[in-house]
Every structure is written in C-alpha cells, then in structure tokens.
Design a protein around this motif. Structure first.
Motif, mmCIF file in Angstrom:
data_model
loop_
_atom_site.group_PDB
_atom_site.id
_atom_site.type_symbol
_atom_site.label_atom_id
_atom_site.label_comp_id
_atom_site.label_asym_id
_atom_site.label_seq_id
_atom_site.Cartn_x
_atom_site.Cartn_y
_atom_site.Cartn_z
ATOM 1 N N ARG A 1 0.825 -1.215 0.000
ATOM 2 C CA ARG A 1 0.000 0.000 0.000
ATOM 3 C C ARG A 1 0.852 1.256 0.000
ATOM 4 O O ARG A 1 0.455 2.285 -0.515
ATOM 5 N N GLU A 2 2.020 1.174 0.633
ATOM 6 C CA GLU A 2 2.930 2.312 0.710
ATOM 7 C C GLU A 2 4.278 1.913 0.122
ATOM 8 O O GLU A 2 4.654 0.750 0.151
ATOM 9 N N LYS A 3 5.004 2.894 -0.363
ATOM 10 C CA LYS A 3 6.301 2.666 -0.980
ATOM 11 C C LYS A 3 7.380 2.579 0.104
ATOM 12 O O LYS A 3 7.647 3.553 0.803
ATOM 13 N N ALA A 4 7.963 1.400 0.252
ATOM 14 C CA ALA A 4 9.037 1.202 1.228
ATOM 15 C C ALA A 4 10.342 1.789 0.695
ATOM 16 O O ALA A 4 10.510 1.965 -0.515
ATOM 17 N N GLU A 5 11.272 2.057 1.594
ATOM 18 C CA GLU A 5 12.568 2.599 1.181
ATOM 19 C C GLU A 5 13.389 1.560 0.422
ATOM 20 O O GLU A 5 14.166 1.910 -0.468
ATOM 21 N N ILE A 6 13.213 0.290 0.758
ATOM 22 C CA ILE A 6 13.872 -0.810 0.046
ATOM 23 C C ILE A 6 12.773 -1.749 -0.427
ATOM 24 O O ILE A 6 11.998 -2.253 0.381
ATOM 25 N N ARG A 7 12.695 -1.957 -1.755
ATOM 26 C CA ARG A 7 11.635 -2.774 -2.327
ATOM 27 C C ARG A 7 12.243 -3.899 -3.164
ATOM 28 O O ARG A 7 13.004 -3.649 -4.086
ATOM 29 N N LEU A 8 11.894 -5.128 -2.817
ATOM 30 C CA LEU A 8 12.310 -6.313 -3.568
ATOM 31 C C LEU A 8 11.084 -6.927 -4.220
ATOM 32 O O LEU A 8 10.005 -6.953 -3.619
ATOM 33 N N THR A 9 11.261 -7.443 -5.432
ATOM 34 C CA THR A 9 10.188 -8.132 -6.145
ATOM 35 C C THR A 9 10.777 -9.366 -6.810
ATOM 36 O O THR A 9 11.808 -9.271 -7.491
ATOM 37 N N MET A 10 10.123 -10.513 -6.590
ATOM 38 C CA MET A 10 10.602 -11.772 -7.174
ATOM 39 C C MET A 10 9.551 -12.854 -6.970
ATOM 40 O O MET A 10 8.543 -12.618 -6.303
ATOM 41 N N THR A 11 9.796 -14.029 -7.503
ATOM 42 C CA THR A 11 8.917 -15.164 -7.238
ATOM 43 C C THR A 11 9.324 -15.798 -5.913
ATOM 44 O O THR A 11 10.448 -15.607 -5.429
ATOM 45 N N GLY A 12 8.433 -16.577 -5.353
ATOM 46 C CA GLY A 12 8.734 -17.280 -4.111
ATOM 47 C C GLY A 12 9.877 -18.260 -4.274
ATOM 48 O O GLY A 12 10.741 -18.375 -3.399
ATOM 49 N N ASP A 13 9.896 -18.976 -5.396
ATOM 50 C CA ASP A 13 10.976 -19.938 -5.644
ATOM 51 C C ASP A 13 12.332 -19.234 -5.700
ATOM 52 O O ASP A 13 13.329 -19.759 -5.200
ATOM 53 N N ASP A 14 12.373 -18.039 -6.314
ATOM 54 C CA ASP A 14 13.636 -17.302 -6.393
ATOM 55 C C ASP A 14 14.084 -16.822 -5.015
ATOM 56 O O ASP A 14 15.272 -16.859 -4.696
ATOM 57 N N ALA B 1 23.232 -11.256 -7.709
ATOM 58 C CA ALA B 1 23.704 -10.363 -8.772
ATOM 59 C C ALA B 1 23.250 -10.849 -10.153
ATOM 60 O O ALA B 1 22.792 -10.057 -10.978
ATOM 61 N N LYS B 2 23.351 -12.140 -10.398
ATOM 62 C CA LYS B 2 22.920 -12.687 -11.694
ATOM 63 C C LYS B 2 21.407 -12.578 -11.853
ATOM 64 O O LYS B 2 20.911 -12.236 -12.922
ATOM 65 N N ALA B 3 20.671 -12.872 -10.779
ATOM 66 C CA ALA B 3 19.208 -12.786 -10.835
ATOM 67 C C ALA B 3 18.755 -11.341 -11.032
ATOM 68 O O ALA B 3 17.820 -11.068 -11.786
ATOM 69 N N TRP B 4 19.415 -10.418 -10.380
ATOM 70 C CA TRP B 4 19.105 -8.994 -10.524
ATOM 71 C C TRP B 4 19.440 -8.521 -11.937
ATOM 72 O O TRP B 4 18.641 -7.853 -12.585
ATOM 73 N N ARG C 1 15.212 -11.251 -13.013
ATOM 74 C CA ARG C 1 14.413 -12.190 -12.213
ATOM 75 C C ARG C 1 14.081 -11.608 -10.845
ATOM 76 O O ARG C 1 13.050 -11.917 -10.270
ATOM 77 N N VAL C 2 14.990 -10.800 -10.335
ATOM 78 C CA VAL C 2 14.804 -10.127 -9.051
ATOM 79 C C VAL C 2 14.913 -8.633 -9.289
ATOM 80 O O VAL C 2 15.813 -8.181 -9.993
ATOM 81 N N LYS C 3 13.983 -7.885 -8.715
ATOM 82 C CA LYS C 3 14.024 -6.427 -8.832
ATOM 83 C C LYS C 3 14.314 -5.834 -7.465
ATOM 84 O O LYS C 3 13.733 -6.260 -6.460
ATOM 85 N N LEU C 4 15.214 -4.878 -7.436
ATOM 86 C CA LEU C 4 15.554 -4.153 -6.221
ATOM 87 C C LEU C 4 15.407 -2.670 -6.512
ATOM 88 O O LEU C 4 16.000 -2.168 -7.464
ATOM 89 N N GLU C 5 14.588 -2.012 -5.709
ATOM 90 C CA GLU C 5 14.417 -0.568 -5.834
ATOM 91 C C GLU C 5 14.772 0.052 -4.493
ATOM 92 O O GLU C 5 14.220 -0.346 -3.459
#
Length: 115
Positions: free
Chosen positions: A66-79, A91-94, A98-102
């Motif tokens: 609902r709110e924008k966190a200062e550190i945001r990760l997005t990925m699948t559960g398996d990842d 590093a390879k997934a990012w 496959r993995v998003k870091l904001e």
C-alpha cells in the motif's frame, strides 16, 4: 511453487544470517529502513523494517504494498527461497531481471554487501 510459509521462513533465515554477519556485511545490515518484499507468483507482499541487523516482518498483505518502502524487492517465491538457500546468485538474478531491487543509490551500494 514456494508457499507463503516457505517465503516467510526464507526471510527469517536471511534475517538470521544478517544478524550473525561480521565486518562490512554487519555494517550494511545495521541500516534502519522500511522494507517490502513482493512475491509475484503468490500475489503477496511482506512488509516490515530492516533494523538492528534484522528484517522484522510486520505484515503480509494480499497484492502489492500500500505504501512505498525505502527498500523494495520483487521476485517469485521460488527465487527468494533459492537465493536465501544459496542456489541463486543475487547479482545474476538482478542482472537478468528475475529479481528487482528498488532503493536509493546509497542503499543499493550498502545492500550489495548483504546480497
């Protein structure tokens, strides 16, 4: 597909690993930031705080945060489970998307020591 419980356990294990770290990793984990980890295949978001060298999960929300966190990760559960288990290199997934870091640029530089 990883379950919500497996994802929560992976976050707990990651948190335990950070708390037991030393040197540069321990310094990076000492940040105080809001955190969200969006698990796309389960359509859930774990929301909490990175503080005192641990990730404290306060809520598990259905859908996006609902709110924008200062550190945001997005990925699948398996990842997430594979990354914490050492079977997936962050590093390879990012790099492959496959993995998003904001986060702020300064936080990204600190976090790279953790991940």
């Amino acid at each position: 597909m990883a379950t919500i419980e497996e994802c929560r356990a992976a976050l707990e294990k990651f948190s335990d690993n950070m708390q037991g770290a030393e040197g540069d990793v321990r310094a990076a984990a000492a940040m105080d930031r809001s955190v969200s980890c969006r698990i796309t295949d389960l359509d859930v978001t774990f929301v909490g705080r990175l503080t005192g060298g641990r990730i404290e999960v306060d809520e598990t929300l259905q859908g996006p945060p609902r709110e924008k966190a200062e550190i945001r990760l997005t990925m699948t559960g398996d990842d997430l489970v594979a990354m914490v288990g050492g079977d997936l290199n962050f590093a390879k997934a990012w790099g492959s998307g496959r993995v998003k870091l904001e986060a702020s640029l300064l936080d990204v530089f600190r976090l790279r020591k953790l991940l």
